[in-house]
Design a protein around this motif. Sequence first.
Motif, short mmCIF file in Angstrom:
data_model
loop_
_atom_site.label_atom_id
_atom_site.label_comp_id
_atom_site.label_asym_id
_atom_site.label_seq_id
_atom_site.Cartn_x
_atom_site.Cartn_y
_atom_site.Cartn_z
N SER A 113 3.95 0.42 2.13
CA SER A 113 3.72 -0.22 0.84
C SER A 113 2.22 -0.40 0.57
CB SER A 113 4.40 -1.59 0.81
OG SER A 113 5.80 -1.44 0.86
N THR A 146 9.75 13.52 2.34
CA THR A 146 10.99 14.15 1.86
C THR A 146 10.77 15.64 1.68
OG1 THR A 146 11.52 12.13 0.69
CG2 THR A 146 12.72 14.09 0.02
N HIS A 159 -9.19 2.15 -0.82
CA HIS A 159 -8.40 3.03 -1.70
C HIS A 159 -9.28 4.00 -2.50
CE1 HIS A 159 -9.11 -0.20 -4.75
NE2 HIS A 159 -9.15 0.83 -5.56
N LYS A 160 -10.55 3.65 -2.70
CA LYS A 160 -11.44 4.57 -3.42
C LYS A 160 -11.93 5.72 -2.53
CE LYS A 160 -13.33 1.26 -6.79
NZ LYS A 160 -12.46 1.55 -7.90
N LYS A 174 -5.49 7.01 -7.20
CA LYS A 174 -5.02 6.97 -8.60
C LYS A 174 -4.03 8.11 -8.86
CE LYS A 174 -8.38 4.25 -10.94
NZ LYS A 174 -9.30 4.00 -11.99
N MET A 209 -0.69 7.08 -7.35
CA MET A 209 0.00 6.03 -8.13
C MET A 209 0.52 6.59 -9.46
SD MET A 209 0.09 3.34 -6.35
CE MET A 209 -0.03 4.05 -4.74
N LEU A 256 3.57 8.49 -8.73
CA LEU A 256 4.70 7.62 -8.40
C LEU A 256 5.33 7.00 -9.65
CD1 LEU A 256 3.63 5.80 -5.12
CD2 LEU A 256 5.59 7.31 -5.42
N ASP A 257 4.52 6.74 -10.68
CA ASP A 257 5.10 6.22 -11.93
C ASP A 257 6.15 7.20 -12.45
OD1 ASP A 257 3.60 3.92 -11.91
OD2 ASP A 257 2.08 4.64 -13.31
N ARG A 277 9.22 7.29 -10.14
CA ARG A 277 10.12 6.12 -10.20
C ARG A 277 11.17 6.26 -11.31
NH1 ARG A 277 5.09 2.12 -8.41
NH2 ARG A 277 5.30 2.71 -6.21
N SER A 318 3.42 2.22 -16.15
CA SER A 318 3.79 1.75 -14.81
C SER A 318 4.87 0.67 -14.88
CB SER A 318 2.57 1.17 -14.09
OG SER A 318 1.49 2.05 -14.17
N GLU A 374 9.75 5.53 -2.76
CA GLU A 374 8.88 5.55 -3.95
C GLU A 374 8.55 4.12 -4.43
OE1 GLU A 374 9.34 8.74 -6.70
OE2 GLU A 374 10.38 9.96 -5.21
N GLY A 375 8.44 3.22 -3.46
CA GLY A 375 8.10 1.82 -3.74
C GLY A 375 9.34 0.95 -3.65
N ARG A 419 2.26 -8.01 -12.10
CA ARG A 419 0.82 -7.78 -12.31
C ARG A 419 0.56 -7.24 -13.71
NH1 ARG A 419 -1.73 -4.86 -6.95
NH2 ARG A 419 -1.51 -6.58 -5.51
N ARG A 476 -4.17 -9.90 -9.93
CA ARG A 476 -3.89 -9.11 -8.73
C ARG A 476 -3.36 -10.03 -7.63
NH1 ARG A 476 -7.34 -4.39 -8.72
NH2 ARG A 476 -6.63 -3.32 -10.55
N1 CAA Z 1 -1.65 4.49 -12.29
C1 CAA Z 1 -3.01 4.65 -12.30
N2 CAA Z 1 -3.85 3.88 -11.57
C2 CAA Z 1 -3.31 2.92 -10.80
C3 CAA Z 1 -1.91 2.69 -10.73
C4 CAA Z 1 -1.08 3.51 -11.53
N3 CAA Z 1 0.25 3.36 -11.52
N4 CAA Z 1 -1.67 1.65 -9.91
C5 CAA Z 1 -2.87 1.24 -9.44
N5 CAA Z 1 -3.85 2.00 -10.00
C6 CAA Z 1 -5.29 1.89 -9.79
C7 CAA Z 1 -5.78 0.49 -10.22
O1 CAA Z 1 -6.10 0.47 -11.59
C8 CAA Z 1 -6.99 0.31 -9.33
O2 CAA Z 1 -8.07 1.04 -9.91
P1 CAA Z 1 -9.59 0.50 -9.76
O3 CAA Z 1 -9.90 0.52 -8.29
O4 CAA Z 1 -10.38 1.49 -10.54
O5 CAA Z 1 -9.62 -0.89 -10.32
C9 CAA Z 1 -6.61 1.04 -8.05
O6 CAA Z 1 -5.57 1.97 -8.39
C10 CAA Z 1 -6.09 0.10 -6.99
O7 CAA Z 1 -5.04 -0.66 -7.55
P2 CAA Z 1 -4.49 -2.00 -6.88
O8 CAA Z 1 -5.63 -2.89 -6.54
O9 CAA Z 1 -3.40 -2.51 -7.76
O10 CAA Z 1 -3.92 -1.42 -5.52
P3 CAA Z 1 -3.14 -2.13 -4.35
O11 CAA Z 1 -3.73 -1.65 -3.09
O12 CAA Z 1 -3.02 -3.59 -4.59
O13 CAA Z 1 -1.70 -1.41 -4.45
C11 CAA Z 1 0.57 -1.18 -5.11
C12 CAA Z 1 -0.87 -1.50 -5.52
C13 CAA Z 1 1.37 -1.26 -6.38
C14 CAA Z 1 1.10 -2.13 -4.07
C15 CAA Z 1 0.60 0.28 -4.56
O14 CAA Z 1 -0.08 0.37 -3.32
C16 CAA Z 1 1.99 0.82 -4.37
O15 CAA Z 1 2.62 1.28 -5.33
N6 CAA Z 1 2.51 0.83 -3.12
C17 CAA Z 1 3.79 1.45 -2.81
C18 CAA Z 1 3.58 2.84 -2.34
C19 CAA Z 1 4.84 3.66 -2.39
O16 CAA Z 1 5.55 3.68 -3.39
N7 CAA Z 1 5.09 4.41 -1.31
C20 CAA Z 1 6.20 5.32 -1.21
C21 CAA Z 1 5.67 6.71 -1.40
S1 CAA Z 1 6.49 8.18 -1.22
C22 CAA Z 1 7.99 8.11 -0.56
O17 CAA Z 1 8.67 7.17 -0.76
C23 CAA Z 1 8.47 9.26 0.28
C24 CAA Z 1 8.94 10.46 -0.41
O18 CAA Z 1 8.73 11.57 0.07
C25 CAA Z 1 9.75 10.32 -1.62
#
Ligand code: CAA
Length: 387
Positions: free
Chosen positions: A132, A160, A180-181, A235, A238, A241-242, A245, A319, A369-370, A381, A387
């Motif tokens: 996560s 997957t 993350h950057k 980015k 993420m 992932l939108d 989802r 998102s 996928e989250g 959020r 945050r």
């Molecule tokens: N679209 C664009 N940019 C986004 C974004 C989005 N949906 N979400 C975050 N960002 C950007 C933010 O704007 C921020 O940008 P800046 O640094 O420029 O300000 C940057 O990304 C960091 O954002 P956060 O501070 O919100 O990041 P965070 O570390 O707090 O994480 C979170 C946010 C929502 C928890 C994210 O980490 C998340 O979604 N985690 C879950 C991951 C996940 O879904 N994993 C499963 C993946 S794949 C899988 O399941 C297997 C498969 O094969 C199917």
Amino acid sequence: MFDFITEEHKMIQQAARDFARNEIAPIAEHHDQTGEFPIDTVRKMGQLGFMGIEVPEEYGGAGMDTLAYSMALTEICKVDASHGTVMSVNNSLYCHGLLKFGTEAQKQTYVVPIASGEKIGAYSLTEPMSGSDAGTMASRAVLNEAGTHYVINGRKSWVTSAPYANYIVLFTMTQPELQHKGVTAFIIETDKPGFSRGKTEPKLGIRASATSEIIFDNYECPVENRLGKEGEGFKIAMTVLDAGRIGIASQALGLAEAALEASIVYAKEREAFGQKIGQFQMIQQKLADMKCKVDASRLLIYQACLAKKQALATNGRYSMEASMAKLFASESAMWVTTQAIQIHGGMGYSKEMPLERYFRDAKITEIYEGTSEIQRMVIARSLTGLR
Ligand code: CAA
């Protein structure tokens, strides 16, 4: 009632329904029991255009919209969620990201064969100690001195389709100090030296989809295979992932629809205490609540599809709408499949009916996928801006 649903949408929905009933239904139980990957039907889905529904025709896809993708995926998952998992990864986790962030050369080389179903794509973000909290990965990509290749090392998990994937969109750290950057995305060719696969996961559900670890040992990735700029990877992950989802929400909807339809049939057939069980108020209450959750899931998915269309046109985000659809549809699928087993009693618990498979398959939609907890975080959020 929903004038955004066109004849074209209904046609692809019907094509997916027919394919699922004729080609997938006869083999779904076998593949669930054996865990064999259904490579032949996956290839046929590609030939029918289901592997790149939103990909423009010039890149080998069907050139349709997200609603078309969602409606087709729901029909496939209504019969077998494992086939749906492979379809959703190809469409939204793989093709969507390459189309949005790839160069023309990358699209020609890496989208065309995947959208046509000739090859299989995957997406790799998660690591053994980074799920996560996706920004904390331990794998590394280091640019060589000549500036021609990145050398990649590390281990990724829960990928997957990895056991069969030809190409994988990989997220790894190029500048760990930036957190993350410092994440960058790469397109990986799985037949190159330095790439190997770890163990295939033995799973509770979606057993016919294949999931494994992948290992990078001094894998050399040409600079031309970097997706987007250095540091843009988080980015990209993420954003992709939108889109993903909405796919998982559609998968959950298919499972819930299948469980509800089976329960209606059973409630009208099965008798107890001298009447049909559907005449008992306790069964009626379950059916009514199941129907409300199924239809509410579908409406949230429509909302997310429309929000995505608008966001793509304005370079905005959807998102929150995608997370709402996934959260509600996945929790509904878990609840509806549980109730369906209860309505069927012992028959629901038996492997002679597909209900226990729907129930096992539904669970993953609350996790991958989250997780549901992450979806709630994204929604809250978005509402507060905090945050
Ligand atoms: N679209 C664009 N940019 C986004 C974004 C989005 N949906 N979400 C975050 N960002 C950007 C933010 O704007 C921020 O940008 P800046 O640094 O420029 O300000 C940057 O990304 C960091 O954002 P956060 O501070 O919100 O990041 P965070 O570390 O707090 O994480 C979170 C946010 C929502 C928890 C994210 O980490 C998340 O979604 N985690 C879950 C991951 C996940 O879904 N994993 C499963 C993946 S794949 C899988 O399941 C297997 C498969 O094969 C199917």
